[in-house]
Design a protein around this motif. Structure first.
Motif, PDB file in Angstrom:
ATOM      1  N   CYS A   1       0.817  -1.220   0.000  1.00  0.00           N
ATOM      2  CA  CYS A   1       0.000   0.000   0.000  1.00  0.00           C
ATOM      3  C   CYS A   1       0.854   1.274   0.000  1.00  0.00           C
ATOM      4  O   CYS A   1       0.317   2.375  -0.134  1.00  0.00           O
TER       5      CYS A   1
ATOM      6  N   ALA B   1      -8.753   0.528   4.126  1.00  0.00           N
ATOM      7  CA  ALA B   1      -8.149   1.375   3.089  1.00  0.00           C
ATOM      8  C   ALA B   1      -6.779   1.813   3.564  1.00  0.00           C
ATOM      9  O   ALA B   1      -6.506   1.798   4.761  1.00  0.00           O
TER      10      ALA B   1
ATOM     11  N   CYS C   1      -9.948   8.531  -1.074  1.00  0.00           N
ATOM     12  CA  CYS C   1     -10.948   7.994  -2.009  1.00  0.00           C
ATOM     13  C   CYS C   1     -12.234   7.772  -1.263  1.00  0.00           C
ATOM     14  O   CYS C   1     -12.299   6.950  -0.368  1.00  0.00           O
TER      15      CYS C   1
ATOM     16  N   GLY D   1     -11.842   1.247   0.051  1.00  0.00           N
ATOM     17  CA  GLY D   1     -10.867   0.445  -0.671  1.00  0.00           C
ATOM     18  C   GLY D   1     -11.556  -0.657  -1.465  1.00  0.00           C
ATOM     19  O   GLY D   1     -11.075  -1.084  -2.497  1.00  0.00           O
TER      20      GLY D   1
ATOM     21  N   TYR E   1     -11.696  -3.630  -1.269  1.00  0.00           N
ATOM     22  CA  TYR E   1     -10.996  -4.916  -1.323  1.00  0.00           C
ATOM     23  C   TYR E   1     -10.601  -5.317  -2.755  1.00  0.00           C
ATOM     24  O   TYR E   1     -10.683  -6.470  -3.135  1.00  0.00           O
TER      25      TYR E   1
ATOM     26  N   ASN F   1      -7.547  -4.228  -6.075  1.00  0.00           N
ATOM     27  CA  ASN F   1      -6.344  -3.479  -6.438  1.00  0.00           C
ATOM     28  C   ASN F   1      -6.760  -2.419  -7.444  1.00  0.00           C
ATOM     29  O   ASN F   1      -7.123  -2.746  -8.584  1.00  0.00           O
TER      30      ASN F   1
ATOM     31  N   TRP G   1      -5.595   6.557  -7.287  1.00  0.00           N
ATOM     32  CA  TRP G   1      -5.704   5.546  -6.226  1.00  0.00           C
ATOM     33  C   TRP G   1      -4.817   4.336  -6.461  1.00  0.00           C
ATOM     34  O   TRP G   1      -4.532   3.577  -5.552  1.00  0.00           O
TER      35      TRP G   1
ATOM     36  N   ASN H   1      -1.745   3.151  -4.018  1.00  0.00           N
ATOM     37  CA  ASN H   1      -1.958   2.792  -2.612  1.00  0.00           C
ATOM     38  C   ASN H   1      -3.142   1.856  -2.367  1.00  0.00           C
ATOM     39  O   ASN H   1      -3.116   1.050  -1.445  1.00  0.00           O
ATOM     40  N   TYR H   2      -4.175   1.977  -3.180  1.00  0.00           N
ATOM     41  CA  TYR H   2      -5.418   1.233  -2.912  1.00  0.00           C
ATOM     42  C   TYR H   2      -5.296  -0.182  -3.470  1.00  0.00           C
ATOM     43  O   TYR H   2      -5.846  -0.523  -4.497  1.00  0.00           O
ATOM     44  N   ARG H   3      -4.571  -1.026  -2.712  1.00  0.00           N
ATOM     45  CA  ARG H   3      -4.293  -2.393  -3.149  1.00  0.00           C
ATOM     46  C   ARG H   3      -4.669  -3.351  -2.008  1.00  0.00           C
ATOM     47  O   ARG H   3      -3.889  -4.215  -1.604  1.00  0.00           O
ATOM     48  N   MET H   4      -5.892  -3.169  -1.494  1.00  0.00           N
ATOM     49  CA  MET H   4      -6.301  -3.938  -0.312  1.00  0.00           C
ATOM     50  C   MET H   4      -6.407  -5.428  -0.615  1.00  0.00           C
ATOM     51  O   MET H   4      -6.213  -6.263   0.272  1.00  0.00           O
TER      52      MET H   4
ATOM     53  N   LEU I   1     -12.621   2.926  -8.845  1.00  0.00           N
ATOM     54  CA  LEU I   1     -11.345   2.274  -8.553  1.00  0.00           C
ATOM     55  C   LEU I   1     -10.754   1.542  -9.755  1.00  0.00           C
ATOM     56  O   LEU I   1      -9.529   1.406  -9.871  1.00  0.00           O
TER      57      LEU I   1
END
Lengths: 276, 276
Positions: free
Chosen positions: B24, B82, B91, B103, B105, B107, B113, B116-119, B189
């Motif tokens: 992240c 997130a 976001c 987030g 869940y 990528n 985003w 970082n937004y790679r939950m 996303l």
């Protein structure tokens, strides 16, 4: 009495109500959990008094009483900890550690708090009458609470033993006349005449009056506030007076709701066995 | 991995940890409950994914999993929802109802985003490896979650059936490609190419892949968000596909934690029976 919110919970209903209070001179809120059994019959009442640092919301959300009350067939009434609103002088702040809504379960005798800060009479008389009139409750009561709410539970029950069948407490403020924090709370609300304080000190009351039944007190062994709670004073008085009951020091537990909800089931069971 | 806080809870420990995340690109926090059994041996893991509107804190405090996990001997890992921090583009807001830390869940593939937004990868790989390395855990996993977290639980498990022994969900976002809210979340996303969306839709995944075991889904009958959750799509697909499991519509329950904690015990028991 108006419904502010309600949620289905463990087969019963967790609600918040609002009503005008003559005693406190303002609109008051409280929460009530009605277990599934209340759909068919009146159920006994467990009063839960919250600590001074939060309103009843935190206990409703976090203390975990609903599950156990549903299993045991008890209603739980969560009074607020202080009067509220623009017309009410604010007593205590988070910063001065009296609690953001410090009522301390007394009838204040000092201005500017005297007109509104009457939580002792409010809970014992006005709110008790209101919930008995409007909710499916038996007129049989137990009382418990956390921190300042544990102080409230013990002092209200000890002074009014005809009104409660059972009393327990979680990390109660057990001997406020002998702790710096407690003395500040009492002098703020009641003034400097210490002879008026002793009827609001659980240890002194127990020494004078005893309690007709047995008492359960749980206290976290790693509680950061042991100096202000003074469980040793209450435990010593119970032992010296041969008061039936138990003070349990729970190893490793702190002052938080993680402590409260771990032992919530034991306290609900204790009251249920004495109320049902 | 640093300890942010820890509290004794039901004989175990409820902790919050912080660690730098490569996936992240920021510092991440998560919570872990270790039951009393973890003092003596490694215990299986139940992953609890929170809804998009809150961080893990609300679930830790209110979902009531600790009591049941202590009884059944499961650890519970609560990932955040997130990435966080000043270096992370924000976001979603409470106002646009994507959730204050949305987030979902996945990528993310859209800027800003994407970095970082790679939950999805964070939970499945980085956090899983981290907790297995540092905590007394068996490499046996179940997964559950609430709302957007139920979506996360179902989609992560269905796509990675070798990584999880059991999956359940509470009021999951069950079919986001067919709800206005879900489509907004996915397009934000992942962009407008809908062919990239279907691997993040539990109903479509179940139709395509099935699940090796049985599935438990609970859904409040009075949930105000039924239009965006679309449990009917998942239930119909389960029935048509003869997928073992159950979708239970719980009369009178809403979308709140009062619903979640009422059924927390059933879900923990479900996972414990399949993990132990």
């Amino acid at each position: 009495m108006d419904i502010v919110s309600q949620h289905r919970s463990f087969g019963g209903v967790q609600a918040v109500y609002s009503h005008p209070s003559n005693t406190c001179g303002c609109e008051m809120r409280f929460a009530a959990y009605l277990p599934p059994q209340a759909a068919d019959r009146d159920v006994p009442v467990l009063w839960y008094l919250s600590g001074g640092a939060e309103g009843f919301d935190a206990a409703v959300a976090r203390a975990g009483f609903q599950e156990h009350a549903a299993r045991r067939g008890l209603a739980v009434i969560f009074p607020d900890v202080a009067p509220r609103g623009d017309s009410v002088a604010r007593c205590g702040t988070a910063a001065d550690d009296l609690g953001a809504g410090a009522g301390f379960y007394v009838n204040a005798t000092r201005d500017p708090w005297r007109p509104n800060y009457r939580m002792y009479d409010y809970i014992l008389h006005e709110l008790r009458g209101l919930v008995l009139d409007h909710l499916p409750l038996e007129d049989r009561h137990g009382i418990t609470g956390h921190a300042a709410g544990g102080h409230g539970a013990l002092t209200l029950a000890l002074r009014n033993s005809e009104m409660f069948e059972s009393v327990t407490a979680l990390a109660p403020v057990a001997n406020p006349t002998s702790s710096e924090w407690g003395r500040r709370q009492l002098s703020t609300l009641l003034g400097s005449d210490e002879t008026t304080w002793s009827v609001h000190d659980a240890t002194l009351l127990l020494d004078e009056l005893g309690w007709k039944g047995d008492i359960l007190v749980d206290q976290g062994g790693d509680d950061a506030f042991l100096d202000l709670l003074r469980p040793q004073a209450l435990a010593a008085t119970m032992a010296r007076r041969r008061q039936p009951g138990q003070v349990r020091i729970q190893k490793g537990y702190d002052h938080s709701f993680y402590f409260v909800n771990t032992f919530a089931g034991d306290h609900v069971q204790w009251h249920a066995e004495r109320l049902n």
